[in-house]
Design a protein around this motif. Structure first.
Motif, PDB file in Angstrom:
ATOM      1  N   ARG A 136     -19.655   5.474   0.565  1.00 25.27           N
ATOM      2  CA  ARG A 136     -18.730   4.770  -0.330  1.00 25.27           C
ATOM      3  C   ARG A 136     -17.356   5.435  -0.319  1.00 25.27           C
ATOM      4  O   ARG A 136     -16.323   4.764  -0.325  1.00 25.27           O
ATOM      5  CB  ARG A 136     -19.292   4.762  -1.753  1.00 25.27           C
ATOM      6  N   ILE A 137     -17.343   6.770  -0.330  1.00 22.69           N
ATOM      7  CA  ILE A 137     -16.069   7.494  -0.322  1.00 22.69           C
ATOM      8  C   ILE A 137     -15.277   7.153   0.933  1.00 22.69           C
ATOM      9  O   ILE A 137     -14.056   7.002   0.895  1.00 22.69           O
ATOM     10  CB  ILE A 137     -16.318   9.012  -0.423  1.00 22.69           C
ATOM     11  N   GLY A 138     -15.970   7.020   2.054  1.00 19.52           N
ATOM     12  CA  GLY A 138     -15.300   6.738   3.317  1.00 19.52           C
ATOM     13  C   GLY A 138     -14.576   5.402   3.313  1.00 19.52           C
ATOM     14  O   GLY A 138     -13.394   5.321   3.685  1.00 19.52           O
ATOM     15  N   ILE A 139     -15.240   4.351   2.865  1.00 13.23           N
ATOM     16  CA  ILE A 139     -14.606   3.031   2.881  1.00 13.23           C
ATOM     17  C   ILE A 139     -13.493   2.944   1.845  1.00 13.23           C
ATOM     18  O   ILE A 139     -12.446   2.326   2.086  1.00 13.23           O
ATOM     19  CB  ILE A 139     -15.668   1.922   2.662  1.00 13.23           C
ATOM     20  N   ILE A 140     -13.674   3.600   0.685  1.00 13.27           N
ATOM     21  CA  ILE A 140     -12.618   3.602  -0.330  1.00 13.27           C
ATOM     22  C   ILE A 140     -11.388   4.346   0.188  1.00 13.27           C
ATOM     23  O   ILE A 140     -10.250   3.879   0.035  1.00 13.27           O
ATOM     24  CB  ILE A 140     -13.128   4.240  -1.636  1.00 13.27           C
ATOM     25  N   LEU A 141     -11.608   5.488   0.827  1.00 17.82           N
ATOM     26  CA  LEU A 141     -10.490   6.253   1.392  1.00 17.82           C
ATOM     27  C   LEU A 141      -9.789   5.470   2.493  1.00 17.82           C
ATOM     28  O   LEU A 141      -8.557   5.510   2.614  1.00 17.82           O
ATOM     29  CB  LEU A 141     -11.005   7.585   1.939  1.00 17.82           C
ATOM     30  N   ALA A 142     -10.567   4.736   3.285  1.00 18.27           N
ATOM     31  CA  ALA A 142      -9.968   3.913   4.341  1.00 18.27           C
ATOM     32  C   ALA A 142      -9.069   2.835   3.757  1.00 18.27           C
ATOM     33  O   ALA A 142      -7.962   2.583   4.258  1.00 18.27           O
ATOM     34  CB  ALA A 142     -11.070   3.285   5.187  1.00 18.27           C
ATOM     35  N   PHE A 143      -9.514   2.191   2.685  1.00 19.28           N
ATOM     36  CA  PHE A 143      -8.695   1.166   2.035  1.00 19.28           C
ATOM     37  C   PHE A 143      -7.422   1.773   1.447  1.00 19.28           C
ATOM     38  O   PHE A 143      -6.350   1.171   1.528  1.00 19.28           O
ATOM     39  CB  PHE A 143      -9.498   0.471   0.927  1.00 19.28           C
ATOM     40  N   ILE A 144      -7.539   2.959   0.855  1.00 16.57           N
ATOM     41  CA  ILE A 144      -6.365   3.613   0.262  1.00 16.57           C
ATOM     42  C   ILE A 144      -5.346   3.957   1.338  1.00 16.57           C
ATOM     43  O   ILE A 144      -4.142   3.698   1.195  1.00 16.57           O
ATOM     44  CB  ILE A 144      -6.796   4.876  -0.513  1.00 16.57           C
ATOM     45  N   VAL A 145      -5.817   4.533   2.431  1.00 13.49           N
ATOM     46  CA  VAL A 145      -4.913   4.960   3.509  1.00 13.49           C
ATOM     47  C   VAL A 145      -4.193   3.762   4.131  1.00 13.49           C
ATOM     48  O   VAL A 145      -2.986   3.813   4.376  1.00 13.49           O
ATOM     49  CB  VAL A 145      -5.706   5.735   4.577  1.00 13.49           C
ATOM     50  N   THR A 146      -4.914   2.695   4.381  1.00 11.02           N
ATOM     51  CA  THR A 146      -4.322   1.545   5.069  1.00 11.02           C
ATOM     52  C   THR A 146      -3.382   0.730   4.174  1.00 11.02           C
ATOM     53  O   THR A 146      -2.559  -0.029   4.692  1.00 11.02           O
ATOM     54  CB  THR A 146      -5.425   0.618   5.607  1.00 11.02           C
ATOM     55  N   ASN A 147      -3.477   0.865   2.858  1.00 13.02           N
ATOM     56  CA  ASN A 147      -2.619   0.103   1.946  1.00 13.02           C
ATOM     57  C   ASN A 147      -1.488   0.922   1.340  1.00 13.02           C
ATOM     58  O   ASN A 147      -0.623   0.356   0.651  1.00 13.02           O
ATOM     59  CB  ASN A 147      -3.458  -0.486   0.807  1.00 13.02           C
ATOM     60  N   LEU A 148      -1.493   2.220   1.573  1.00 13.45           N
ATOM     61  CA  LEU A 148      -0.536   3.095   0.894  1.00 13.45           C
ATOM     62  C   LEU A 148       0.893   2.855   1.352  1.00 13.45           C
ATOM     63  O   LEU A 148       1.817   2.785   0.534  1.00 13.45           O
ATOM     64  CB  LEU A 148      -0.931   4.556   1.123  1.00 13.45           C
ATOM     65  N   ALA A 149       1.115   2.722   2.664  1.00 12.62           N
ATOM     66  CA  ALA A 149       2.473   2.590   3.185  1.00 12.62           C
ATOM     67  C   ALA A 149       3.159   1.333   2.650  1.00 12.62           C
ATOM     68  O   ALA A 149       4.313   1.379   2.208  1.00 12.62           O
ATOM     69  CB  ALA A 149       2.441   2.573   4.717  1.00 12.62           C
ATOM     70  N   PHE A 150       2.459   0.210   2.671  1.00  9.79           N
ATOM     71  CA  PHE A 150       3.051  -1.042   2.193  1.00  9.79           C
ATOM     72  C   PHE A 150       3.348  -0.967   0.696  1.00  9.79           C
ATOM     73  O   PHE A 150       4.362  -1.491   0.229  1.00  9.79           O
ATOM     74  CB  PHE A 150       2.103  -2.199   2.502  1.00  9.79           C
ATOM     75  N   SER A 151       2.472  -0.312  -0.056  1.00 14.79           N
ATOM     76  CA  SER A 151       2.676  -0.193  -1.501  1.00 14.79           C
ATOM     77  C   SER A 151       3.915   0.642  -1.816  1.00 14.79           C
ATOM     78  O   SER A 151       4.696   0.302  -2.719  1.00 14.79           O
ATOM     79  CB  SER A 151       1.433   0.440  -2.139  1.00 14.79           C
ATOM     80  N   ILE A 152       4.117   1.717  -1.083  1.00 19.91           N
ATOM     81  CA  ILE A 152       5.312   2.544  -1.272  1.00 19.91           C
ATOM     82  C   ILE A 152       6.565   1.762  -0.891  1.00 19.91           C
ATOM     83  O   ILE A 152       7.609   1.866  -1.538  1.00 19.91           O
ATOM     84  CB  ILE A 152       5.192   3.839  -0.447  1.00 19.91           C
ATOM     85  N   PHE A 153       6.442   0.972   0.157  1.00 20.76           N
ATOM     86  CA  PHE A 153       7.560   0.143   0.615  1.00 20.76           C
ATOM     87  C   PHE A 153       7.997  -0.839  -0.478  1.00 20.76           C
ATOM     88  O   PHE A 153       9.182  -1.148  -0.614  1.00 20.76           O
ATOM     89  CB  PHE A 153       7.141  -0.601   1.880  1.00 20.76           C
ATOM     90  N   ILE A 154       7.057  -1.327  -1.259  1.00 19.10           N
ATOM     91  CA  ILE A 154       7.367  -2.269  -2.345  1.00 19.10           C
ATOM     92  C   ILE A 154       7.878  -1.539  -3.584  1.00 19.10           C
ATOM     93  O   ILE A 154       8.864  -1.958  -4.208  1.00 19.10           O
ATOM     94  CB  ILE A 154       6.119  -3.100  -2.710  1.00 19.10           C
TER      95      ILE A 154
END
Length: 274
Positions: A136-154
């Motif tokens: 579970r930690i792995g998939i949650i961390l994967a989602f966080i990593v892949t969405n972080l850049a776009f969120s900061i951009f906004i």
């Protein structure tokens, strides 16, 4: 003059209705297919069902084990939203208010330009090396990593648009950086945070690519994976699959309708100085 205005408004509404129809019709077609049997789906694909088969939903609920896999999907989505929202808000505040240069902002912006397909092999190897693959930690961390850049951009342009006088007034009252962030910046940034949270929720909820690569345990897979697995190589009940898809997308549609005002407000406010 008024006739020209009326014609332009009419054309605008015709274009908007046409675009809405094009965007929504596939979902409507899936709903119609969820009420049909396979034979009717192939023989009458674009028509209303002769005799709606509502049993498809109860059968899909049992076949897909919706309570378990929906719970997995909800856990992954909520944890991802919380992680990305907090991390992106902190990073965006540092970029907007503390970091004088734009190096950190440009560094995170590169994450938007690089597709996940280009880094998926080292991604999986790193996860396997640290022992979080198929967890579970792995998939949650994967989602966080892949969405972080776009969120900061906004969020960064949004926080740059917040008046500095508010921070200066808070400093006069004795607040430090941490207190200013939690008590002043975050409450004001609700619209921007709602935008980020909605996008992360949709991306995490609808993800199939990362889930297939990171999770294989039946007790940990998402509802999206279950819908994908319901199609066998030679045989598939498309009525059941369509019903499972409707069950999958309905919560996201409801959430987006509820928070659409905050999302639109956050996007427009963040674009003022972007």
């Amino acid at each position: 003059m008024r006739s020209k205005v009326k014609i332009s408004v009419l054309i605008k509404y015709i274009v908007l209705c046409s675009v809405a129809f094009i965007m929504l019709y596939p979902l409507f077609w899936v709903f119609l297919s969820s009420l049909k049997e396979n034979n009717e789906i192939f023989s009458r694909p674009f028509s209303f069902p002769l005799k709606p088969k509502w049993d498809n939903y109860s059968m899909a609920w049992e076949a897909a084990d919706v309570p378990l896999h929906m719970l997995n999907t909800v856990i992954y989505a909520i944890c991802s939203v919380a992680g990305v929202t907090i991390a992106s808000a902190m990073t965006s505040y540092v970029i907007a208010r503390i970091e004088k240069g734009r190096k950190i902002y440009h560094y995170y912006s590169l994450g938007i330009m690089i597709p996940i397909n280009a880094i998926i092999i080292p991604f999986i190897l790193i996860f396997r090396k640290i022992g979080i693959l198929n967890t579970r930690i792995g998939i949650i961390l994967a989602f966080i990593v892949t969405n972080l850049a776009f969120s900061i951009f906004i969020l960064t342009p949004f926080m740059e648009s917040i008046p500095k006088e508010l921070e200066e007034a808070a400093k006069i009252d004795g607040c430090n950086r941490v207190q200013i962030f939690w008590k002043i910046i975050l409450p004001i940034s609700k619209s921007g945070l709602a935008t980020v949270a909605t996008f992360v929720l949709i991306n995490s909820w609808n993800d199939l690519f990362l889930s297939l690569l990171i999770i294989s345990k039946q007790s940990l897979i998402t509802l999206n994976q279950v819908c994908y697995n319901m199609k066998a190589q030679y045989v598939a009940d498309y009525g059941l699959i369509s019903a499972a898809i409707i069950i999958l997308v309905l919560p996201v549609i409801v959430l987006f309708v509820v928070f659409q005002k905050q999302v639109i407000k956050g996007m427009t406010a963040g674009s003022v100085k972007g």
